[in-house]
Design a protein around this motif. Structure first.
Motif, PDB file in Angstrom:
ATOM      1  N   UNK A  91       0.377  29.599  40.604  1.00  0.00           N
ATOM      2  CA  UNK A  91      -0.108  28.284  41.021  1.00  0.00           C
ATOM      3  C   UNK A  91       0.085  27.246  39.904  1.00  0.00           C
ATOM      4  N   UNK A  92      -0.222  27.653  38.671  1.00  0.00           N
ATOM      5  CA  UNK A  92      -0.074  26.712  37.543  1.00  0.00           C
ATOM      6  C   UNK A  92       1.391  26.314  37.386  1.00  0.00           C
ATOM      7  N   UNK A  93       2.298  27.279  37.637  1.00  0.00           N
ATOM      8  CA  UNK A  93       3.721  26.962  37.529  1.00  0.00           C
ATOM      9  C   UNK A  93       4.124  25.868  38.519  1.00  0.00           C
ATOM     10  N   UNK A  94       3.416  25.808  39.647  1.00  0.00           N
ATOM     11  CA  UNK A  94       3.733  24.799  40.647  1.00  0.00           C
ATOM     12  C   UNK A  94       3.185  23.416  40.311  1.00  0.00           C
ATOM     13  N   UNK A  95       2.328  23.348  39.297  1.00  0.00           N
ATOM     14  CA  UNK A  95       1.774  22.043  38.909  1.00  0.00           C
ATOM     15  C   UNK A  95       2.726  21.396  37.911  1.00  0.00           C
ATOM     16  N   UNK A  96       3.115  20.169  38.224  1.00  0.00           N
ATOM     17  CA  UNK A  96       4.087  19.485  37.373  1.00  0.00           C
ATOM     18  C   UNK A  96       3.484  19.206  36.004  1.00  0.00           C
ATOM     19  N   UNK A  97       4.223  19.604  34.978  1.00  0.00           N
ATOM     20  CA  UNK A  97       3.796  19.370  33.596  1.00  0.00           C
ATOM     21  C   UNK A  97       3.514  17.882  33.356  1.00  0.00           C
TER      22      UNK A  97
END
Lengths: 272, 297
Positions: free
Chosen positions: B188-194
């Motif tokens: 899920x965190x990977x899907x959040x744009x940096x």
């Protein structure tokens, strides 16, 4: 300057917290590996010396070898049949729109959610009923065990193949069909190559899920047909010694190798 | 639009053909799972309403809620249920706390060795609970690593009893469930744009505020999913409480096994299995509603 130091400190704190988490996960594997090389039989620290003799001792105990071979055959069969049932189902669930789609998807994923002991007890009483009803051997047979394992590998196959299908653009399939390819050729030439990583990952997960299953299998294995995790559990109930640690190390190495190989084909980071 | 031009019968035929292929694709798996999973669950439920004669160890056909009543009126069994829920809640909380930093680092790392990091998180999952319990037994034993270290440091005079305690079981189950939590959060965190995080920072938010106002709300679906998964797994843990808890410490899953195989009391074992499943489901649904309501506010 101070701001930079602050950022560094935060970075280190974050990495440190992550390292604690990872260390926690790996700690039991580290210690069981260490124990496998102890010289003395009692697991007392610090070790008196190191030796490799426990790895040779594995082969003297028939139950480990037989547990491994039963588990391997079982996992291979469950994987193949699970793929045969799961891949078409995933294709249908991801590509077609029909009224029962939601409930059917939930049904096929259900074995992940139902606890292992519940699965085991339910299948056991089912086998009792079938055996009484059909008047044939079911309880404790290899085929009953395989059937149970197919049920628990189907959700993984469906999940991973569906996930990789959602990454395939439908337009390519439609383009192929517009260019005159029939559905079968479209599947063979377009869809299948695109979802190959999902199928490989599904196969790997199916195999290891089956090979490592303990709770459900406890109720289904018959005499002389015990799988490796059950042999390990029953051994550990009485004692912990370097022999069982050596068995564990063999299992860790085999599964680790399987995962490294799979990782070359599909990035595990993307499918889990 | 195109459908309008085609005669009705042709559309119907096409629909029927598609329906048939769909059935051929999903049918076998559905039939198999229905036959090998749903039917067994129905039979188990039916068994749980049967009677059991303890003296002869025979199951008698009946239609009685006696097994369920027996479970909830005997303090011995309700205490086991309470222990199980307590352990599961504690395990889930610690997993979230320990898992979030690791998941974040794994999701955000640019390292070439990211795949090795992921493999080292997944590997213990596949190695099996019994093997990991063996590791903890090496650490917790009377002459194990912890006691040897503490004795050597002179902090204790006699070895501590760590094996066969609730603490040992909780530590063991945390290690079993942590990878599930980390993997769920990480995806899920990977899907959040940096860029979202950086925007918060460049607007002057300190890391704590960024986490609370940006990362946490965006990662909430993953947090909910990971928490639910961890909780369910902890409720149903078998091997870890069996091996690290010993014969005296009881949780629900080992209890089901005992009733079923050692006592041969299928009706009572079946009813405990259904109680375990129902309680887990109810608590999961309740927590889900609570979290979603808080997220909506």
């Amino acid at each position: 300057m101070i701001a930079l130091l602050h950022r560094r400190a935060r970075r280190w704190a974050l990495n440190g917290a992550a390292a604690v988490g990872l260390g926690y996960i790996l700690l039991p594997l580290v210690f069981v590996t260490w124990l496998a090389f102890f010289h003395q039989e009692i697991p007392s620290f610090p070790p008196e010396g190191y030796s490799l003799r426990w790895f040779a001792a594995i082969l003297d105990q028939r139950k480990f070898v037989s547990g491994f071979s039963v588990g391997f055959q079982l996992a291979a069969l469950a994987m193949v049949l699970g793929l045969a049932l799961g891949v078409p189902a995933a294709l249908c669930l991801a590509r077609r729109n029909f009224r029962l789609r939601g409930p059917l998807a939930n049904l096929l994923l259900m074995p992940i959610i139902v606890p292992g002991v519940v699965l085991g007890t339910a299948m056991y009483v089912f086998h009792v009923e079938v055996e009484n009803g059909l008047d044939m051997d079911v309880i404790g047979t290899f085929y009953a065990l395989v059937a149970g394992h197919i049920v628990i590998v189907i959700p993984w196959v469906v999940r991973l193949v569906t996930a990789s299908l959602s990454g395939v653009d439908r337009a390519t399939e439609e383009a192929a069909q517009n260019l005159g390819a029939n559905p079968w050729i479209t599947f063979w030439r377009i869809t299948l190559p695109a979802i190959r990583p999902g199928i490989v990952a599904g196969a790997l997960f199916a195999f290891v899920t089956s090979f490592g299953n303990l709770e459900m299998s406890l109720f289904l294995v018959g005499p002389g047909r015990t799988t490796l995790p059950i042999v390990i559990l029953q051994y550990l109930e009485w004692k912990i010694d370097p022999t069982i640690a050596a068995v564990s190390v063999v299992q860790i190495v085999l599964i680790g190798t399987a995962m490294l190989i799979t990782d070359r084909y599909v990035k595990l980071a993307r499918v889990v | 639009m195109a459908d309008i031009a085609i005669p009705y019968s042709a559309v119907a035929a096409k629909r029927r053909r598609e329906g048939l292929t769909a059935a051929a694709l999903v049918g076998p798996a559905t039939i198999f799972v229905t036959f090998c999973l749903l039917a067994p669950l129905v039979i188990l439920f039916r068994y749980s309403l049967n009677e059991f004669v303890p003296t002869t160890k025979v199951m008698v056909e009946a239609l009685t809620p006696a097994n369920y009543i027996r479970f909830f009126t005997d303090p011995y069994y309700t205490a086991i249920l309470a222990t199980t829920v307590r352990v599961a809640v504690l395990v889930t909380a610690v997993c979230l706390l320990l898992g979030f930093p690791l998941a974040y680092v794994v999701a955000r790392t640019q390292s070439r060795f990211k795949h090795l990091l992921i493999i080292s998180i997944i590997l213990p999952l596949f190695v099996g609970n019994a093997v990991r319990a063996a590791g903890w037994m090496t650490i917790f034993g009377t002459k194990g690593a912890v006691n040897a270290t503490l004795l050597w440091l002179g902090l204790i005079d006699a070895p501590l009893q760590i094996m066969f305690t609730e603490t040992a079981v909780i530590i063991g189950i945390i290690a079993v469930n942590l990878p599930f939590m980390v993997l769920t959060l990480q995806s899920v965190i990977e899907g959040i744009d940096r860029a979202v995080e950086e925007a918060a920072f460049s607007l002057g938010a300190p890391p704590g505020t960024m986490f609370r106002r940006v990362l946490w709300p965006l990662a909430l679906p993953g947090i909910v999913a990971g928490t639910i998964l961890t909780f369910i797994l902890a409720m149903n843990a078998y091997a870890t409480p069996f091996l690290l808890g010993g014969p005296r410490f009881k949780m629900m899953a080992p209890l089901v096994y005992d009733q079923f195989t050692k006592q041969a009391n299928w009706p009572f074992g079946g009813s405990i299995a259904f109680i375990l499943m129902t309680v887990t489901l109810l608590l999961t649904v309740a927590a889900n509603l609570l979290l979603q309501r808080r997220a909506a506010r």
